[in-house]
Write a protein that holds these residues in place. Structure first.
Motif, PDB file in Angstrom:
ATOM      1  N   HIS A 182      -7.975 -31.666 -16.099  1.00 22.57           N
ATOM      2  CA  HIS A 182      -6.520 -31.937 -16.652  1.00 22.57           C
ATOM      3  C   HIS A 182      -7.134 -33.715 -17.286  1.00 22.57           C
ATOM      4  O   HIS A 182      -6.063 -33.802 -18.438  1.00 22.57           O
ATOM      5  N   ALA A 183      -7.602 -34.206 -16.655  1.00 21.22           N
ATOM      6  CA  ALA A 183      -7.458 -35.722 -17.034  1.00 21.22           C
ATOM      7  C   ALA A 183      -8.388 -35.898 -17.892  1.00 21.22           C
ATOM      8  O   ALA A 183      -8.467 -36.514 -18.938  1.00 21.22           O
ATOM      9  N   VAL A 184      -9.816 -35.281 -18.489  1.00 18.43           N
ATOM     10  CA  VAL A 184     -10.532 -35.040 -19.434  1.00 18.43           C
ATOM     11  C   VAL A 184      -9.084 -34.618 -20.690  1.00 18.43           C
ATOM     12  O   VAL A 184      -9.936 -35.585 -21.675  1.00 18.43           O
ATOM     13  N   ILE A 185      -9.156 -33.542 -20.878  1.00 19.10           N
ATOM     14  CA  ILE A 185      -8.254 -33.501 -21.958  1.00 19.10           C
ATOM     15  C   ILE A 185      -7.146 -34.031 -22.248  1.00 19.10           C
ATOM     16  O   ILE A 185      -6.970 -34.454 -23.665  1.00 19.10           O
ATOM     17  N   LEU A 186      -6.638 -35.166 -20.761  1.00 18.27           N
ATOM     18  CA  LEU A 186      -6.200 -35.978 -22.427  1.00 18.27           C
ATOM     19  C   LEU A 186      -6.464 -37.349 -22.447  1.00 18.27           C
ATOM     20  O   LEU A 186      -5.936 -38.162 -23.010  1.00 18.27           O
ATOM     21  N   LEU A 187      -7.170 -37.609 -21.975  1.00 14.99           N
ATOM     22  CA  LEU A 187      -8.365 -38.408 -22.725  1.00 14.99           C
ATOM     23  C   LEU A 187      -8.886 -38.168 -23.507  1.00 14.99           C
ATOM     24  O   LEU A 187      -8.601 -38.955 -24.971  1.00 14.99           O
ATOM     25  N   LEU A 188      -8.781 -36.517 -24.054  1.00 16.92           N
ATOM     26  CA  LEU A 188      -9.341 -36.193 -25.997  1.00 16.92           C
ATOM     27  C   LEU A 188      -7.692 -36.256 -26.564  1.00 16.92           C
ATOM     28  O   LEU A 188      -8.260 -36.775 -27.288  1.00 16.92           O
ATOM     29  N   LEU A 191      -6.913 -40.182 -27.211  1.00 18.36           N
ATOM     30  CA  LEU A 191      -8.308 -40.381 -28.247  1.00 18.36           C
ATOM     31  C   LEU A 191      -7.635 -40.260 -29.598  1.00 18.36           C
ATOM     32  O   LEU A 191      -8.327 -41.034 -30.717  1.00 18.36           O
ATOM     33  N   LEU A 192      -7.355 -38.349 -29.908  1.00 21.29           N
ATOM     34  CA  LEU A 192      -7.642 -38.377 -31.019  1.00 21.29           C
ATOM     35  C   LEU A 192      -5.575 -39.203 -32.025  1.00 21.29           C
ATOM     36  O   LEU A 192      -5.208 -39.225 -32.362  1.00 21.29           O
ATOM     37  N   ASN A 193      -4.505 -38.779 -30.665  1.00 23.00           N
ATOM     38  CA  ASN A 193      -3.612 -39.749 -30.832  1.00 23.00           C
ATOM     39  C   ASN A 193      -3.862 -41.560 -31.445  1.00 23.00           C
ATOM     40  O   ASN A 193      -2.339 -42.003 -32.034  1.00 23.00           O
ATOM     41  N   SER A 194      -4.759 -41.791 -31.013  1.00 24.69           N
ATOM     42  CA  SER A 194      -4.665 -43.175 -31.547  1.00 24.69           C
ATOM     43  C   SER A 194      -5.452 -43.300 -33.104  1.00 24.69           C
ATOM     44  O   SER A 194      -5.302 -44.374 -33.842  1.00 24.69           O
ATOM     45  N   LEU A 195      -6.085 -41.945 -33.493  1.00 25.74           N
ATOM     46  CA  LEU A 195      -6.282 -42.439 -34.893  1.00 25.74           C
ATOM     47  C   LEU A 195      -4.986 -42.557 -35.798  1.00 25.74           C
ATOM     48  O   LEU A 195      -3.418 -42.137 -34.881  1.00 25.74           O
ATOM     49  N   PHE A 359      -5.065 -26.115 -26.148  1.00 27.27           N
ATOM     50  CA  PHE A 359      -5.601 -28.093 -26.846  1.00 27.27           C
ATOM     51  C   PHE A 359      -4.778 -28.744 -28.315  1.00 27.27           C
ATOM     52  O   PHE A 359      -4.165 -29.638 -27.867  1.00 27.27           O
ATOM     53  N   PHE A 360      -4.737 -28.163 -28.891  1.00 25.27           N
ATOM     54  CA  PHE A 360      -4.132 -28.542 -30.414  1.00 25.27           C
ATOM     55  C   PHE A 360      -1.865 -28.529 -29.802  1.00 25.27           C
ATOM     56  O   PHE A 360      -1.646 -29.305 -29.887  1.00 25.27           O
ATOM     57  N   CYS A 361      -2.003 -27.518 -28.872  1.00 27.17           N
ATOM     58  CA  CYS A 361      -0.750 -27.661 -28.510  1.00 27.17           C
ATOM     59  C   CYS A 361      -0.540 -29.059 -27.911  1.00 27.17           C
ATOM     60  O   CYS A 361       0.390 -29.520 -27.846  1.00 27.17           O
ATOM     61  N   GLY A 362      -1.299 -29.342 -27.196  1.00 26.04           N
ATOM     62  CA  GLY A 362      -0.893 -30.804 -25.725  1.00 26.04           C
ATOM     63  C   GLY A 362      -1.250 -31.611 -27.042  1.00 26.04           C
ATOM     64  O   GLY A 362      -0.928 -32.730 -26.856  1.00 26.04           O
ATOM     65  N   MET A 363      -2.218 -31.784 -27.706  1.00 32.78           N
ATOM     66  CA  MET A 363      -2.684 -33.048 -28.104  1.00 32.78           C
ATOM     67  C   MET A 363      -1.127 -33.288 -29.054  1.00 32.78           C
ATOM     68  O   MET A 363      -0.418 -34.233 -29.379  1.00 32.78           O
ATOM     69  N   SER A 364      -0.400 -31.988 -29.874  1.00 28.84           N
ATOM     70  CA  SER A 364       0.577 -32.461 -30.816  1.00 28.84           C
ATOM     71  C   SER A 364       2.161 -32.886 -29.990  1.00 28.84           C
ATOM     72  O   SER A 364       2.581 -33.477 -30.565  1.00 28.84           O
ATOM     73  N   HIS A 394      -2.679 -49.254 -37.754  1.00 29.75           N
ATOM     74  CA  HIS A 394      -2.717 -48.325 -38.472  1.00 29.75           C
ATOM     75  C   HIS A 394      -1.852 -47.638 -38.335  1.00 29.75           C
ATOM     76  O   HIS A 394      -1.448 -46.775 -38.517  1.00 29.75           O
ATOM     77  N   GLU A 395      -0.429 -49.165 -37.458  1.00 30.61           N
ATOM     78  CA  GLU A 395       0.783 -48.091 -37.325  1.00 30.61           C
ATOM     79  C   GLU A 395       1.159 -47.261 -36.778  1.00 30.61           C
ATOM     80  O   GLU A 395       1.812 -46.152 -36.823  1.00 30.61           O
ATOM     81  N   VAL A 396      -0.083 -47.340 -35.071  1.00 30.26           N
ATOM     82  CA  VAL A 396       0.789 -46.324 -34.468  1.00 30.26           C
ATOM     83  C   VAL A 396       0.404 -46.706 -33.505  1.00 30.26           C
ATOM     84  O   VAL A 396       0.296 -47.738 -32.870  1.00 30.26           O
ATOM     85  N   PRO A 397       1.928 -46.223 -33.021  1.00 32.08           N
ATOM     86  CA  PRO A 397       2.167 -46.798 -30.905  1.00 32.08           C
ATOM     87  C   PRO A 397       1.761 -46.951 -30.347  1.00 32.08           C
ATOM     88  O   PRO A 397       1.269 -45.697 -29.185  1.00 32.08           O
ATOM     89  N   LEU A 398       0.232 -47.245 -30.381  1.00 32.51           N
ATOM     90  CA  LEU A 398      -0.623 -47.019 -29.311  1.00 32.51           C
ATOM     91  C   LEU A 398      -0.199 -46.826 -27.689  1.00 32.51           C
ATOM     92  O   LEU A 398      -1.302 -46.244 -26.655  1.00 32.51           O
TER      93      LEU A 398
END
Length: 534
Positions: A182-188, A191-195, A359-364, A394-398
């Motif tokens: 679960h922790a690894v998935i959240l980390l990924l 990272l994707l949401n930092s783009l 995985f895509f669902c969690g990312m979004s 990049h105008e992302v709420p990091l």
């Protein structure tokens, strides 16, 4: 609790929004956003397709149905699954239509709590915004937690089946390994949401396409490969009343089984939270909400029918001693391919298709989550608001992205103590979000009945009727899903829903009474202040 708005208000450039600012005077996104009280800080690069895709991948029928298929199969079985879905779908569409109309009038990332503040009026607007906002954001954190934890569990099942299954010496991960996954998935996901949003837009469209193709692949492939298929009579009329909780009331059994459908059809407020990054937001935001719901209803029912026609032995699928450890969807896929080809490898591949969708669902979900946190903190409602609402180059709420991911991890730690208690996350995600959905609709059909000025997406004279139906439905499901499952109350029989949701109500209301009412004044403008200056 200190006044978290103190740092911002000390600059002297924040001021309360005027109640008359709800009138749309310009179709230009930037101008309209300024009329609502905010300057453009996020990059506005999403089209309707992009906005819809991110929301559709959050609703993700492959995720919700696959995750809670056990629940529906246990409580009611095929009748609850196949017949309950269109009922929930219709009522969800009604709620979505009401939300879309309000979103068209107020296209801001603040979303639901901003709507409540404006529609409730100056007198109770701050309290309405406080309640709505906290139910919305906690519900979103619960969604992110439950989705990513569900993916960790699914990965564990895939590993179990890939190594021989429970009865073939397969590796069954401990709860500590699952929480690590679960922790690894959240980390990924963080990272994707930092783009930049342009990257997320592309990934969101890929996710939407994956969900659609995955649904049609599985709904055709599974019944086609199956050597035994259920009859139409079984699929449409079989009602399973056997459950370990000893519940005999058929109506209550049916209600409990509906949680799968109701949980799946949540998260469509994401289109509203992405409006400050969407072009023609007052049109495309509402369209994103309604389209995501409508297409999910059709795709979900197709998926449900395809899978349920492969159900021939309910006790076997739910048996915790089967090869998948009682994970019904996984056992269906595994049995179907093993009976046809002598090997369950094909079923494991099909599970991997679902895993990618989850995985895509969690990312979004984290994307929507972070935008809500960004907006809520921009209005001073979050602890250390100046930290939460900063955006990078990049105008992302990091900061909102990474802190939301951390909170989702902390919420999942409850699984180490009690998996049953953790399942309350599903309840919070469902009921908490729907309460947040219903509050602005309630204010729209009562306090703002005559003053509400619709945007381009307008339900016309039907708006009030649709709104009342939506409010009634949310009230009904909130009560039904909060009923106790069985007595005596033990860890195995307690319905944690009233405990979790009731606890949230107490925390939110008490924080208002003892602290927030003294300093939280509802939505405030950031015009004249950049996130860096804040």
């Amino acid at each position: 609790m200190r006044n978290y708005m103190e740092a911002e208000s000390s600059t002297g450039s924040y001021h309360l929004l005027d109640e008359n600012e709800n009138k749309i005077t310009s179709s230009n996104d930037y101008s309209r956003l300024r009329e609502l009280g905010y300057k453009q800080e996020l990059y506005r690069g999403l089209s309707f397709i992009s906005n819809f895709s991110l929301t559709f991948s959050i609703v993700s029928v492959l995720t919700g149905i696959s995750t809670l298929y056990n629940q529906a199969l246990t409580f009611g079985g095929p009748v609850t699954i196949v017949c309950g879905w269109p009922i929930i779908g219709l009522m969800t569409l009604i709620v979505g239509l009401s939300m879309a109309e309000i979103c068209s009038a107020y296209p801001t990332s603040a979303g639901l709590y901003y709507w409540s503040a404006k529609l409730a009026g100056n007198k109770i607007g701050p309290f309405a915004a406080w309640i709505t906002g906290w139910f919305n954001i906690v519900g979103q954190w619960a969604v992110t937690t439950s989705v990513d934890y569900s993916l960790a569990q699914l990965v564990q099942v895939i590993i179990l089946l890939s190594t021989g299954g429970l009865n073939g010496g397969g590796y069954q991960a401990s709860k500590y390994v699952v929480i690590a996954l679960h922790a690894v998935i959240l980390l990924l996901h963080a990272l994707l949401n930092s783009l930049p949003i342009s990257w997320l837009s592309f990934i969101g469209q890929l996710a939407a396409a994956w969900n659609v193709l995955g649904v049609f692949l599985l709904m055709i492939l599974i019944p086609m490969v199956a050597t035994e298929r259920a009859s139409a009579k079984f699929v449409f009329t079989n009602f399973n009343t056997d459950n370990e909780d000893g519940i005999n009331n058929k109506l209550y059994i049916f209600v409990l089984g509906l949680l799968m459908s109701q949980y799946t059809l949540t998260g469509y407020d994401a289109s509203a939270h992405m409006t400050e990054e969407t072009k023609d937001a007052d049109k495309n935001g509402p369209k994103g909400i309604v389209s995501a719901i409508g297409i999910s209803i059709l795709a979900g029912w197709a998926y449900i029918l395809g899978i349920t026609f492969a159900v021939t032995d309910i006790p076997h699928l739910l048996n915790k001693k089967n090869d998948s450890g009682g994970y019904a969807i996984a056992q269906i896929f595994y049995d179907v391919f093993k009976s046809r080809y002598g090997s369950g490898v094909g079923g494991i591949v099909c599970l991997s298709v679902i895993a990618v969708a989850v995985f895509f669902c969690g990312m979004s979900s984290l994307t929507s989550n972070s935008r809500m946190a960004y907006a809520f903190s921009r209005d001073g409602a979050m602890p250390y608001s100046s930290f939460w609402h900063k955006v990078n180059k990049h105008e992302v709420p990091l900061n909102a992205v990474w802190t939301s991911a951390f909170i989702a991890f902390c919420m999942a730690l409850t699984s180490l103590g009690s998996l049953v208690a953790f399942q309350a996350m599903t309840s919070i995600a469902t009921i908490g979000l729907y309460i947040a959905y219903a509050l602005p609709i309630l204010f729209r059909v009562t306090l703002a009945r005559k003053s509400f000025t619709p945007g381009p997406f307008n339900l016309g004279s039907y708006g009030i009727v649709v709104g009342w139906v939506a409010v009634f439905w949310v009230a009904l499901i909130s009560v039904l899903f909060s009923l106790p499952v069985a007595y005596p109350i033990t860890d195995q029989t307690l319905n944690y829903t009233p405990v979790a949701v009731g606890g949230l109500v107490i925390l939110v209301v008490s924080s208002w009474i003892f602290s927030a009412r003294h300093w939280f004044k509802g939505p405030i403008t950031n015009i004249g202040n950049s996130s860096e200056e804040a």
